[in-house]
Design a protein around this motif. Structure first.
Motif, PDB file in Angstrom:
ATOM      1  N   LYS A 178      99.311 102.966  22.801  1.00 33.03           N
ATOM      2  CA  LYS A 178      98.096 102.232  22.430  1.00 33.03           C
ATOM      3  C   LYS A 178      98.041 101.919  20.942  1.00 33.03           C
ATOM      4  O   LYS A 178      97.334 101.004  20.531  1.00 33.03           O
ATOM      5  N   ASN A 179      98.771 102.681  20.129  1.00 32.38           N
ATOM      6  CA  ASN A 179      98.709 102.502  18.678  1.00 32.38           C
ATOM      7  C   ASN A 179     100.057 102.119  18.073  1.00 32.38           C
ATOM      8  O   ASN A 179     100.250 102.239  16.863  1.00 32.38           O
ATOM      9  N   LEU A 180     100.966 101.631  18.894  1.00 31.67           N
ATOM     10  CA  LEU A 180     102.322 101.354  18.430  1.00 31.67           C
ATOM     11  C   LEU A 180     102.364 100.366  17.267  1.00 31.67           C
ATOM     12  O   LEU A 180     103.220 100.472  16.392  1.00 31.67           O
ATOM     13  N   SER A 181     101.419  99.443  17.230  1.00 31.84           N
ATOM     14  CA  SER A 181     101.408  98.454  16.143  1.00 31.84           C
ATOM     15  C   SER A 181     101.126  99.095  14.783  1.00 31.84           C
ATOM     16  O   SER A 181     101.353  98.463  13.747  1.00 31.84           O
ATOM     17  N   LEU A 182     100.664 100.336  14.761  1.00 26.76           N
ATOM     18  CA  LEU A 182     100.378 101.021  13.498  1.00 26.76           C
ATOM     19  C   LEU A 182     101.632 101.635  12.871  1.00 26.76           C
ATOM     20  O   LEU A 182     101.594 102.056  11.717  1.00 26.76           O
ATOM     21  N   PHE A 183     102.731 101.693  13.624  1.00 28.34           N
ATOM     22  CA  PHE A 183     103.932 102.397  13.185  1.00 28.34           C
ATOM     23  C   PHE A 183     105.048 101.454  12.790  1.00 28.34           C
ATOM     24  O   PHE A 183     105.138 100.334  13.281  1.00 28.34           O
ATOM     25  N   LYS A 184     105.923 101.962  11.918  1.00 25.32           N
ATOM     26  CA  LYS A 184     107.138 101.262  11.526  1.00 25.32           C
ATOM     27  C   LYS A 184     108.306 102.232  11.630  1.00 25.32           C
ATOM     28  O   LYS A 184     108.121 103.447  11.589  1.00 25.32           O
ATOM     29  N   LEU A 185     109.500 101.673  11.734  1.00 22.70           N
ATOM     30  CA  LEU A 185     110.703 102.496  11.709  1.00 22.70           C
ATOM     31  C   LEU A 185     111.118 102.787  10.279  1.00 22.70           C
ATOM     32  O   LEU A 185     111.531 103.898   9.953  1.00 22.70           O
ATOM     33  N   THR A 186     111.040 101.762   9.444  1.00 22.91           N
ATOM     34  CA  THR A 186     111.371 101.881   8.024  1.00 22.91           C
ATOM     35  C   THR A 186     110.434 100.974   7.251  1.00 22.91           C
ATOM     36  O   THR A 186     109.801 100.079   7.818  1.00 22.91           O
ATOM     37  N   VAL A 187     110.383 101.178   5.947  1.00 22.36           N
ATOM     38  CA  VAL A 187     109.618 100.276   5.088  1.00 22.36           C
ATOM     39  C   VAL A 187     110.305 100.211   3.729  1.00 22.36           C
ATOM     40  O   VAL A 187     110.791 101.217   3.217  1.00 22.36           O
ATOM     41  N   PHE A 188     110.394  99.013   3.187  1.00 21.36           N
ATOM     42  CA  PHE A 188     110.876  98.803   1.825  1.00 21.36           C
ATOM     43  C   PHE A 188     109.664  98.624   0.924  1.00 21.36           C
ATOM     44  O   PHE A 188     108.756  97.859   1.249  1.00 21.36           O
ATOM     45  N   LEU A 189     109.643  99.314  -0.201  1.00 19.67           N
ATOM     46  CA  LEU A 189     108.567  99.155  -1.179  1.00 19.67           C
ATOM     47  C   LEU A 189     109.165  98.984  -2.564  1.00 19.67           C
ATOM     48  O   LEU A 189     110.196  99.584  -2.881  1.00 19.67           O
ATOM     49  N   ASN A 190     108.508  98.174  -3.377  1.00 21.56           N
ATOM     50  CA  ASN A 190     108.917  98.039  -4.775  1.00 21.56           C
ATOM     51  C   ASN A 190     108.246  99.129  -5.587  1.00 21.56           C
ATOM     52  O   ASN A 190     107.025  99.229  -5.613  1.00 21.56           O
ATOM     53  N   VAL A 191     109.064  99.941  -6.225  1.00 25.14           N
ATOM     54  CA  VAL A 191     108.577 101.029  -7.060  1.00 25.14           C
ATOM     55  C   VAL A 191     109.233 100.878  -8.423  1.00 25.14           C
ATOM     56  O   VAL A 191     110.451 100.952  -8.540  1.00 25.14           O
ATOM     57  N   TYR A 192     108.426 100.644  -9.446  1.00 25.71           N
ATOM     58  CA  TYR A 192     108.931 100.433 -10.805  1.00 25.71           C
ATOM     59  C   TYR A 192     110.049  99.394 -10.822  1.00 25.71           C
ATOM     60  O   TYR A 192     111.079  99.564 -11.466  1.00 25.71           O
ATOM     61  N   TYR A 222      92.805 107.737  10.238  1.00 25.30           N
ATOM     62  CA  TYR A 222      92.949 107.503   8.799  1.00 25.30           C
ATOM     63  C   TYR A 222      93.716 106.204   8.543  1.00 25.30           C
ATOM     64  O   TYR A 222      93.332 105.413   7.675  1.00 25.30           O
ATOM     65  N   LYS A 223      94.763 105.967   9.299  1.00 18.98           N
ATOM     66  CA  LYS A 223      95.526 104.723   9.166  1.00 18.98           C
ATOM     67  C   LYS A 223      94.646 103.529   9.501  1.00 18.98           C
ATOM     68  O   LYS A 223      94.636 102.525   8.778  1.00 18.98           O
ATOM     69  N   LYS A 224      93.883 103.602  10.580  1.00 21.60           N
ATOM     70  CA  LYS A 224      93.021 102.493  10.986  1.00 21.60           C
ATOM     71  C   LYS A 224      91.979 102.170   9.917  1.00 21.60           C
ATOM     72  O   LYS A 224      91.619 101.014   9.726  1.00 21.60           O
ATOM     73  N   GLU A 225      91.506 103.194   9.219  1.00 15.71           N
ATOM     74  CA  GLU A 225      90.505 103.003   8.167  1.00 15.71           C
ATOM     75  C   GLU A 225      91.122 102.536   6.849  1.00 15.71           C
ATOM     76  O   GLU A 225      90.402 102.101   5.955  1.00 15.71           O
ATOM     77  N   ASN A 226      92.444 102.650   6.728  1.00  7.09           N
ATOM     78  CA  ASN A 226      93.142 102.325   5.471  1.00  7.09           C
ATOM     79  C   ASN A 226      94.425 101.543   5.750  1.00  7.09           C
ATOM     80  O   ASN A 226      95.492 101.864   5.238  1.00  7.09           O
ATOM     81  N   ARG A 227      94.327 100.512   6.560  1.00  5.90           N
ATOM     82  CA  ARG A 227      95.501  99.770   7.026  1.00  5.90           C
ATOM     83  C   ARG A 227      96.382  99.243   5.902  1.00  5.90           C
ATOM     84  O   ARG A 227      97.606  99.257   6.026  1.00  5.90           O
ATOM     85  N   ASP A 228      95.796  98.769   4.837  1.00  9.54           N
ATOM     86  CA  ASP A 228      96.587  98.166   3.756  1.00  9.54           C
ATOM     87  C   ASP A 228      97.247  99.194   2.848  1.00  9.54           C
ATOM     88  O   ASP A 228      98.164  98.864   2.106  1.00  9.54           O
ATOM     89  N   ARG A 229      96.803 100.414   2.898  1.00 10.98           N
ATOM     90  CA  ARG A 229      97.262 101.435   1.964  1.00 10.98           C
ATOM     91  C   ARG A 229      98.127 102.518   2.601  1.00 10.98           C
ATOM     92  O   ARG A 229      98.837 103.237   1.909  1.00 10.98           O
ATOM     93  N   VAL A 230      98.067 102.644   3.930  1.00 10.62           N
ATOM     94  CA  VAL A 230      98.750 103.728   4.625  1.00 10.62           C
ATOM     95  C   VAL A 230      99.838 103.162   5.538  1.00 10.62           C
ATOM     96  O   VAL A 230      99.601 102.223   6.288  1.00 10.62           O
ATOM     97  N   THR A 231     101.026 103.763   5.440  1.00 14.24           N
ATOM     98  CA  THR A 231     102.155 103.404   6.302  1.00 14.24           C
ATOM     99  C   THR A 231     102.514 104.612   7.147  1.00 14.24           C
ATOM    100  O   THR A 231     102.661 105.717   6.619  1.00 14.24           O
ATOM    101  N   LEU A 232     102.641 104.392   8.446  1.00 14.36           N
ATOM    102  CA  LEU A 232     103.059 105.451   9.362  1.00 14.36           C
ATOM    103  C   LEU A 232     104.462 105.134   9.865  1.00 14.36           C
ATOM    104  O   LEU A 232     104.674 104.096  10.491  1.00 14.36           O
ATOM    105  N   LEU A 233     105.404 106.014   9.584  1.00 12.28           N
ATOM    106  CA  LEU A 233     106.753 105.863  10.100  1.00 12.28           C
ATOM    107  C   LEU A 233     106.934 106.752  11.319  1.00 12.28           C
ATOM    108  O   LEU A 233     106.211 107.733  11.502  1.00 12.28           O
ATOM    109  N   LEU A 234     107.899 106.407  12.138  1.00  8.48           N
ATOM    110  CA  LEU A 234     108.222 107.205  13.318  1.00  8.48           C
ATOM    111  C   LEU A 234     109.354 108.166  13.012  1.00  8.48           C
ATOM    112  O   LEU A 234     110.321 107.803  12.342  1.00  8.48           O
TER     113      LEU A 234
END
Length: 160
Positions: free
Chosen positions: A108-122, A65-77
């Motif tokens: 093999k998929n480590l590049s798909l993951f992040k430890l944290t992410v900052f997002l602008n919300v409102y 699902y992440k691979k099909e939606n790279r720009d919209r999906v964030t995977l955290l560890l």
């Protein structure tokens, strides 16, 4: 489109632990930005009957699902993810029988993951992580893979 209090602006998927509830959320809101907060494996079999093999299937589907939606999906560890590729760290309910397969999937998929992410919300910058962060000392980290030793190394870049 104007947002109101009842219009979701993003999906935040908490600890999956092999359960299928995330599928309902993305089916109901297929185009929203989605953050998975980690802990994809190690089900609570004794509580909900989810088997480790089912959790592994769900994890593979989340990766796809992440691979099909790279720009919209964030995977955290989460902690139940890290213990599959860091032999010094172990959590409860680890799937020892599938340990090597799961570790290989993470590497093999480590590049798909992040430890944290900052997002602008409102207009506010929000931090998303699996287990929180201390407000007085927020490290900026990079996830590095040591291919020689087949392990992950976390490096602290700077402190605020």
């Amino acid at each position: 489109m104007e947002q109101n209090a009842k219009t979701p602006i993003m999906l935040i998927i908490p600890d999956v632990h092999g359960r299928m509830f995330w599928r309902t959320a993305i089916r109901l809101y297929p185009n929203l930005p989605t953050i998975f907060l980690g802990d994809y494996l190690d089900p609570y079999t004794y509580l909900d009957g989810t088997l480790p093999s089912e959790a592994l299937c769900e994890f593979r589907d989340i990766l796809q699902y992440k691979k099909e939606n790279r720009d919209r999906v964030t995977l955290l560890l989460g902690n139940h993810d890290v213990h599959y590729f860091d032999p010094k760290y172990n959590c409860s309910r680890k799937d020892w029988m599938s340990q090597e397969v799961i570790a290989d999937l993470f590497f093999k998929n480590l590049s798909l993951f992040k430890l944290t992410v900052f997002l602008n919300v409102y207009g506010k910058k929000l931090l998303f992580s699996h287990a929180g962060a201390r407000s007085c000392v927020l490290p900026c980290c990079v996830l590095l893979l040591d291919m020689q030793r087949n392990q992950v190394v976390f490096l602290l870049l700077h402190m605020r």
